[in-house]
Design an enzyme around this catalytic site. Sequence first.
Site, PDB file in Angstrom:
ATOM      1  N   GLY A 179       0.878  -1.330   0.144  1.00  0.00           N
ATOM      2  CA  GLY A 179       0.058  -0.091   0.338  1.00  0.00           C
ATOM      3  C   GLY A 179       0.943   1.255  -0.131  1.00  0.00           C
ATOM      4  O   GLY A 179       1.736   1.287  -0.006  1.00  0.00           O
ATOM      5  N   CYS A 180       0.002   2.539   0.189  1.00  0.00           N
ATOM      6  CA  CYS A 180       0.545   3.197  -1.327  1.00  0.00           C
ATOM      7  C   CYS A 180       1.400   3.912   1.218  1.00  0.00           C
ATOM      8  O   CYS A 180       2.667   4.405   0.981  1.00  0.00           O
ATOM      9  CB  CYS A 180       0.252   4.827  -1.648  1.00  0.00           C
ATOM     10  SG  CYS A 180      -1.280   5.529  -0.333  1.00  0.00           S
ATOM     11  N   PHE A 181       0.813   4.406   2.013  1.00  0.00           N
ATOM     12  CA  PHE A 181       0.972   4.016   3.071  1.00  0.00           C
ATOM     13  C   PHE A 181       1.924   3.979   3.840  1.00  0.00           C
ATOM     14  O   PHE A 181       3.183   3.916   4.088  1.00  0.00           O
ATOM     15  CB  PHE A 181      -0.249   5.074   3.800  1.00  0.00           C
ATOM     16  CG  PHE A 181      -0.587   6.403   4.222  1.00  0.00           C
ATOM     17  CD1 PHE A 181      -0.159   7.322   4.462  1.00  0.00           C
ATOM     18  CD2 PHE A 181      -2.176   6.562   3.981  1.00  0.00           C
ATOM     19  CE1 PHE A 181      -0.730   8.311   4.364  1.00  0.00           C
ATOM     20  CE2 PHE A 181      -2.114   7.939   3.958  1.00  0.00           C
ATOM     21  CZ  PHE A 181      -2.007   8.777   4.837  1.00  0.00           C
ATOM     22  N   ALA A 182       1.652   1.948   3.886  1.00  0.00           N
ATOM     23  CA  ALA A 182       2.366   1.588   4.004  1.00  0.00           C
ATOM     24  C   ALA A 182       3.446   1.680   3.694  1.00  0.00           C
ATOM     25  O   ALA A 182       4.684   1.347   4.374  1.00  0.00           O
ATOM     26  CB  ALA A 182       2.058  -0.104   3.987  1.00  0.00           C
ATOM     27  N   THR A 199       5.480   3.971   2.049  1.00  0.00           N
ATOM     28  CA  THR A 199       6.457   5.744   2.626  1.00  0.00           C
ATOM     29  C   THR A 199       6.280   5.233   4.328  1.00  0.00           C
ATOM     30  O   THR A 199       7.220   5.975   5.009  1.00  0.00           O
ATOM     31  CB  THR A 199       5.141   6.848   3.259  1.00  0.00           C
ATOM     32  OG1 THR A 199       4.917   6.573   1.222  1.00  0.00           O
ATOM     33  CG2 THR A 199       6.502   8.135   2.555  1.00  0.00           C
TER      34      THR A 199
END
Length: 325
Positions: free
Chosen positions: A135-138, A140
Amino acid sequence: MKVKAGIIGGAGYTGGELIRLLIHHPGVSVSFIHSRSNAGKPVHSVHQDLVGDSELKFSGELNDDIDVLFLCLGHGESKKFLTENKISDKVKIIDLANDFRLLKSSKLEARNFVYGLPELNRDKIKKANNVANPGCFATTIQLGLLPLAKAGLLKDVYTTGITGSTGAGQSLTNTSHFSWRENNIQAYKTLTHQHLGEIGESLKQLQPTKDIEVNFVPWRGDFTRGIFVSSQIRCDESLIELNKLYEDFYSGQTFTHITKEPVFLKQVVNTNKCIIQLEKVGSMLVVHSVADNLLKGASGQAVQNMNLMFGLDETAGLNLKANYF
């Protein structure tokens, strides 16, 4: 011989970014782009910036004569798609949804999915036939924390992150209207975000002796793309020692970089980079990490994983210019 690629769900944000990357990739030929709602239409009629770049049309049919299949479907739809459609075992799969990211859900019949964060699982990805894109937040958040976990220094984390509107997908919702987003910020899914599970598993992989609690408050931002994360951790090591720790951990990594200057979104938007900066006040360490949610957080990382899976240059198709101005 070029890698023959197919895309399922090519009309959304991640599908569009993937198309843009693959049609200019020197080692890839796009065989088909599947979209039930747009079958028969030129791809550039949906992704209008591709006028003059591609004459491909959306397909309503599947084609097994490919080497890799990208799934750009909504969360929960990838597993359903693979259950309902027989895909040849010779076809490698890269799933951009969250269906196979956790260990408990990483298997489907004969397919075993590897978690596709190259900075963590590079060697496994190179040998994998199926990859679950993070995932994107994961992505970063994890890239900001992995060096501490590897060194056994990670303690409970307090993280705040803000993302652009494209992180919510293309479907219209109350909070994706321009009139709502403009000049507005809101916290959402406080301490319950769906990416916490995969973050926890990755940190446990590097620091197995202790359960780390990640207290995450995500924000919706009034911009279209990019993620800015700040993670706070108590730490006794000096800033000089910590910067060296991070530089050593990411030495040789193509897309993750450490800087001592303040980071900002325009450094990474439209690139596959994650840039990390450390600050320390007393015993409190703050790790800032920035990435493009649609590239390093989704389609760019999917292409990076494809490059690793097929033995291509890891940077192929990903030498992108930041939208700095």
